[in-house]
Design an enzyme around this catalytic site. Structure first.
Site, PDB file in Angstrom:
ATOM      1  N   ARG A   1     171.583  -7.927  -7.668  1.00 48.55           N
ATOM      2  CA  ARG A   1     171.790  -9.347  -7.943  1.00 48.55           C
ATOM      3  C   ARG A   1     171.088 -10.205  -6.881  1.00 48.55           C
ATOM      4  O   ARG A   1     170.680 -11.335  -7.149  1.00 48.55           O
ATOM      5  CB  ARG A   1     173.294  -9.670  -7.987  1.00 48.55           C
ATOM      6  CG  ARG A   1     173.601 -11.149  -8.261  1.00 48.55           C
ATOM      7  CD  ARG A   1     174.999 -11.335  -8.842  1.00 48.55           C
ATOM      8  NE  ARG A   1     176.017 -10.724  -8.009  1.00 48.55           N
ATOM      9  CZ  ARG A   1     176.641 -11.333  -6.991  1.00 48.55           C
ATOM     10  NH1 ARG A   1     176.320 -12.578  -6.672  1.00 48.55           N
ATOM     11  NH2 ARG A   1     177.574 -10.707  -6.304  1.00 48.55           N
TER      12      ARG A   1
ATOM     13  N   TYR B   1     162.126 -28.462 -24.473  1.00 52.02           N
ATOM     14  CA  TYR B   1     162.685 -27.319 -25.182  1.00 52.02           C
ATOM     15  C   TYR B   1     164.154 -27.611 -25.473  1.00 52.02           C
ATOM     16  O   TYR B   1     164.855 -28.200 -24.655  1.00 52.02           O
ATOM     17  CB  TYR B   1     162.526 -26.064 -24.330  1.00 52.02           C
ATOM     18  CG  TYR B   1     163.193 -24.835 -24.902  1.00 52.02           C
ATOM     19  CD1 TYR B   1     162.847 -24.362 -26.158  1.00 52.02           C
ATOM     20  CD2 TYR B   1     164.170 -24.154 -24.188  1.00 52.02           C
ATOM     21  CE1 TYR B   1     163.460 -23.240 -26.691  1.00 52.02           C
ATOM     22  CE2 TYR B   1     164.785 -23.035 -24.711  1.00 52.02           C
ATOM     23  CZ  TYR B   1     164.429 -22.584 -25.959  1.00 52.02           C
ATOM     24  OH  TYR B   1     165.040 -21.486 -26.486  1.00 52.02           O
TER      25      TYR B   1
ATOM     26  N   LYS C   1     157.696 -15.378 -22.518  1.00 52.25           N
ATOM     27  CA  LYS C   1     156.560 -15.809 -23.328  1.00 52.25           C
ATOM     28  C   LYS C   1     155.256 -15.178 -22.824  1.00 52.25           C
ATOM     29  O   LYS C   1     155.097 -13.971 -22.850  1.00 52.25           O
ATOM     30  CB  LYS C   1     156.501 -17.335 -23.323  1.00 52.25           C
ATOM     31  CG  LYS C   1     157.848 -18.023 -23.581  1.00 52.25           C
ATOM     32  CD  LYS C   1     158.508 -17.642 -24.878  1.00 52.25           C
ATOM     33  CE  LYS C   1     159.681 -18.535 -25.264  1.00 52.25           C
ATOM     34  NZ  LYS C   1     160.832 -18.533 -24.367  1.00 52.25           N
TER      35      LYS C   1
ATOM     36  N   ASP D   1     158.344 -27.431 -16.153  1.00 54.68           N
ATOM     37  CA  ASP D   1     158.372 -26.244 -16.995  1.00 54.68           C
ATOM     38  C   ASP D   1     156.940 -25.999 -17.444  1.00 54.68           C
ATOM     39  O   ASP D   1     156.375 -26.770 -18.224  1.00 54.68           O
ATOM     40  CB  ASP D   1     159.299 -26.474 -18.191  1.00 54.68           C
ATOM     41  CG  ASP D   1     159.449 -25.245 -19.079  1.00 54.68           C
ATOM     42  OD1 ASP D   1     158.578 -24.348 -19.010  1.00 54.68           O
ATOM     43  OD2 ASP D   1     160.413 -25.190 -19.858  1.00 54.68           O
TER      44      ASP D   1
END
Length: 401
Positions: free
Chosen positions: A67, A120, A217, A192
């Site tokens: 983590r 988005y 993506k 972004d």
């Protein structure tokens, strides 16, 4: 340089992207392998109590607890920081994990955020619903109007969130102009960069403080992983990481390895995708069943000159409006044979979605109007297939309307 000495590092600043993605992480993990190993361990062994204390007290340690970090994460982070030109990078379990973690780190109750009317859909919902619940004011502005950004600035404005090109409308934001407004006022700018990729656009070079990707993506490129990347300074990365380990949007070692593998071919894939998308966009403009084509690489795009100034290529995504309405658009999407009807973008295979059909389940009609999504809108992500095959599939689908 002695290439056999693992302590001697390449000068990464001298490497071009095609070489950087292959060799930029060569000395991050000196385990003797040519292909990187997958460190599928949640925790790592210390040799003694002193080493354990050192591991536990080191931020972003790659061999303490996954983590916090993992050796495969380190490889991805090194390449991504070099590609975006930032001091460092962080990885998360998804693009939205990266966006949410960043925003929740950098703003607090009483702060003001400026964002775009076109984001988005999940980013838009954070702006519309989540941040106001925590006492953060949000003003949405038309991203093509730099004066709207300036007019929205308040004394308590802490952050400006931009996305360019925007999903799914492909409107362009003047990144340098936004930075020019923000920097003298101490406002953090977050971009972004998912729709561009670092091969086509480097927002940090224009002064953006934090660059975020949905690595699901282009970066992964094969539609087989979910991941997010945050590229920024050491100081901001440390702050964001502290939130990250509490929220726990962890990237699995396997997905990190798949992402690393995808990065190796990123420049090659983007070169082909850029060429295919531009050719297909020009072809679509000639078809009588198409009302309009939106692609930053086309001279008909209202911000084509801006796109040419701040982008090196224009990416995979074409937006098009089908003549008629919702039903005609549904028939077009359903008639495609080669191009699957599926979400996501930027991969090796082309994908298509009827944008209104995709977003109407998670956005209100008002939110869709604000985002500029009409009922006849299609988002087409172009892959690396042969361009003539893509043209033929689109043509037969248009004829079936």
């Amino acid at each position: 340089m002695n290439k056999h000495d693992p302590h001697e590092q390449l000068n990464l600043d001298e490497l071009r992207d095609e070489t950087l993605v292959v060799h930029g992480d060569d000395w991050v993990t000196n385990d003797g392998t040519v292909a990187p190993a997958i460190y599928y361990s949640a925790t790592f062994r210390a040799q003694n109590s002193a080493q354990f204390a050192e591991m536990a007290g080191t931020s972003r340690h790659p061999r303490y607890y996954t983590r916090y970090g993992n050796p495969v994460h380190e490889r991805v982070k090194k390449i991504m920081a070099e590609l975006e030109g930032t001091e460092t990078a962080l990885v998360t379990g998804s693009g939205m994990g990266a966006i949410a973690t960043t925003l929740l780190t950098l703003v607090s109750a009483g702060d003001h955020v400026i964002a775009q009317t076109r984001h988005y859909m999940s980013t838009a919902k954070i702006m519309d619903e989540m941040l106001p619940r925590f006492g953060v004011e949000v003003t949405l502005v038309e991203q093509a109007d730099i004066l709207a950004f300036e007019a929205a600035i308040r004394p308590n404005t802490k952050l400006i969130m931009v996305e360019s090109p925007a999903n799914p409308t492909l409107v362009i934001t003047d990144l340098a102009a936004v930075v020019e407004l923000a920097r003298p006022r101490g406002i953090i700018v977050v971009a972004d960069n998912t729709f561009a990729s670092p091969i086509n656009q480097r927002p940090h070079d224009l002064g953006v403080d934090v660059v975020i990707h949905s690595a699901t993506k282009y970066l992964g490129g094969h539609h087989d992983l979910t991941a997010g990347v945050i590229c920024t300074s050491e100081e901001l990365a440390e702050r964001i990481w502290q939130t990250h380990i509490s929220i726990g949007s962890v990237l699995s070692p396997m997905d990190a390895w798949l992402l690393l593998r995808g990065l190796r071919t990123l420049p090659l894939r983007i070169e082909r995708i850029n060429a295919n998308a531009l050719a297909l966009a020009k072809f679509l403009e000639e078809q009588p069943q198409i009302e309009r084509v939106y692609y930053p690489g086309l001279p008909s795009h209202p911000q084509h000159e801006l796109a040419k100034r701040q982008m090196r290529g224009f990416g995979a995504v074409i937006a098009l409006a089908i003549k008629g309405g919702y039903e005609e658009t549904q028939r077009f999407v359903s008639a495609l044979k080669l191009i699957p009807n599926a979400v996501s973008l930027g991969g090796i295979d082309s994908l298509v979605v009827h944008t209104a059909a995709m977003w109407e389940g998670v956005m209100t009609e008002e939110q869709m109007r604000t985002a500029g999504i009409p009922p006849n809108y299609v988002r087409l992500s172009v892959g690396i297939e042969h361009i003539e095959d893509l043209k033929a599939d689109v043509l037969q689908a248009l004829q079936a309307i």
